[in-house]
Design an enzyme around this catalytic site. Structure first.
Site, PDB file in Angstrom:
ATOM      1  N   ARG A 185       0.829  -1.211   0.000  1.00 27.66           N
ATOM      2  CA  ARG A 185       0.000   0.000   0.000  1.00 27.66           C
ATOM      3  C   ARG A 185       0.861   1.258   0.000  1.00 27.66           C
ATOM      4  O   ARG A 185       0.549   2.245  -0.685  1.00 27.66           O
ATOM      5  CB  ARG A 185      -0.925  -0.013   1.221  1.00 27.66           C
ATOM      6  N   HIS A 209       0.620   4.321  -2.679  1.00 30.06           N
ATOM      7  CA  HIS A 209       0.376   5.704  -2.273  1.00 30.06           C
ATOM      8  C   HIS A 209       1.538   6.614  -2.662  1.00 30.06           C
ATOM      9  O   HIS A 209       1.342   7.822  -2.823  1.00 30.06           O
ATOM     10  CB  HIS A 209       0.119   5.776  -0.765  1.00 30.06           C
ATOM     11  N   ASN A 254      -3.530   9.521   4.196  1.00 27.12           N
ATOM     12  CA  ASN A 254      -2.338   8.837   4.700  1.00 27.12           C
ATOM     13  C   ASN A 254      -2.130   8.948   6.195  1.00 27.12           C
ATOM     14  O   ASN A 254      -1.543   8.062   6.810  1.00 27.12           O
ATOM     15  CB  ASN A 254      -1.085   9.414   4.012  1.00 27.12           C
ATOM     16  N   HIS A 269      -6.216  -5.894  -2.322  1.00 26.37           N
ATOM     17  CA  HIS A 269      -7.130  -5.867  -1.179  1.00 26.37           C
ATOM     18  C   HIS A 269      -7.422  -7.262  -0.649  1.00 26.37           C
ATOM     19  O   HIS A 269      -8.268  -7.419   0.240  1.00 26.37           O
ATOM     20  CB  HIS A 269      -8.436  -5.161  -1.565  1.00 26.37           C
TER      21      HIS A 269
END
Length: 378
Positions: free
Chosen positions: A119, A123, A153, A255
């Site tokens: 992740r 990001h 975040n 996910h």
């Protein structure tokens, strides 16, 4: 009137801090006047709209950057293994990163940190490209209002300490030299986490040669799609990075690992399988604690696999996941659910493609190899 607006805005910021269990630094950007929209982040959108309205601002979402399809120009597989490039030659660099990720997953924090590294890579790449800007705590222009303080975040990203450990390990592996960029370390770490969490089924070479950026802004995290994003919003935001719908569906399979805050899905429990919704509601304690986290995949929680696609749409948490049950994407969802090997190969290719977004490969005023990943060089 202006004073009343500022007081009301301050109250709204405090409200967001309570909702997200952390400070809301970065909500209005460096100047306090940036009213860009956070797509698919329901709480952020509501509170931000309130604040912007009170301050006389407004605006709608427009992708801040529209990129061409990433080509990876300037990157190469085995970049640190080339003896003809003495400045970057360090044949043990990738192994050093791999060991740091392995230790974090197996001995220090568990598989959740692997999901966090994947992740973190996503990001980073979606804001300013894959330049490790997400790791910066302060910069010359933003001060401390960097990407890690952006609303999507803040108090959410994981893995910073693993990247720091890997950075130290690469220096040791390279004879004390600072030759491996933080951007490459982050890309290697996400690749290694994918390999480990898939039990070796997603194993692929990651091109390297990235340099680290020198700027990072909290307000630019509005380029990250949120859990309530619609299919068209997902398509628009991925397209802004040069990624297509196939890439979006493929990368959404990440996910299948990790955990999610109840805050971001309890509003759609009625759309889920009733038994699954009941179990989630119990785990979340009703609405009493929105910061409780649950596994994103209740079947193979710690394995990066194609179970995610089998869960769509009644056994996935986010509206953005359920959105893939569309006539535009259901064919790919079903193909991924039926053929694990296909999705694994596609996921590897999409990770490489994502790691090629907006890369910096020429040293200059805006690019360097940081000595410490959380701060720019002096």
């Amino acid at each position: 009137m202006a004073a009343n607006r500022k007081l009301a805005a301050a109250a709204a910021v405090a409200l967001l801090a309570l909702l997200l269990a952390g400070p809301s630094a970065g909500l209005l950007g460096p100047s306090g006047s940036n009213c860009s929209v956070y797509v698919g982040w329901p709480v952020l959108s509501i509170v931000r709209s309130l604040i912007c309205g009170l301050l006389g601002g407004g605006g709608s979402y427009t992708p801040p950057i529209s990129r061409d399809v990433p080509t990876g120009y300037g990157l190469s597989v085995g970049y640190y293994n080339n003896p003809n490039n003495a400045a970057s030659y360090c044949p043990d660099a990738e192994a050093a990163v791999r060991q740091a990720v392995h230790d974090a997953i197996f001995y220090q924090q568990g598989p959740g940190i692997g999901a966090g590294l994947i992740r973190l890579f996503f990001h980073d790449a979606f804001v300013r490209g894959a330049d490790a800007s997400v790791l910066l705590k302060t910069t010359a222009k933003a001060g401390s209002n960097t990407e890690m303080e952006g609303p999507p975040n803040k108090d959410s990203l994981r893995g910073f300490e693993v990247i720091d450990a890997a950075k130290s390990a690469t220096k040791n592996a390279c004879g004390g030299r600072n030759v491996v960029s933080c951007a490459d370390i982050l890309a290697f770490a996400a690749r290694d986490a994918s390999d480990i969490l898939s039990n070796g089924r997603i194993s692929f070479p990651m091109p390297a040669g990235r340099l680290d950026g020198r700027e990072s802004f909290a307000s630019e995290t509005n380029q990250l799609p949120g859990p309530d994003s619609t299919l068209s919003q997902l398509q628009q935001m991925f397209a802004a990075q040069g990624l297509d719908t196939t890439d979006m569906v493929t990368l959404s399979g990440a996910h299948s690992v990790g955990r999610a805050r109840c805050l971001f899905f309890t509003g759609r429990l009625s759309a889920m399988d009733p038994g699954y919704a009941q179990r989630l509601n119990a785990a979340c304690g009703g609405n009493s604690n929105p910061d409780v986290r649950v596994n994103q995949d209740s079947v193979t929680a710690d394995v990066l696999d194609n179970q995610y696609y089998k869960n769509i749409d009644k056994f996935v948490l986010f509206a953005s996941d359920a959105a893939l049950n569309s006539s535009q994407t259901i064919g790919q969802v079903q193909a991924n659910a039926a053929d694990a090997g296909k999705w694994e190969r596609d996921f590897a290719a999409a990770m490489v493609k994502m790691g090629s977004i907006g890369v910096k490969t020429s040293p200059g005023m805006d690019a360097e190899i940081r000595n410490i990943c959380s701060q720019v060089n002096a």
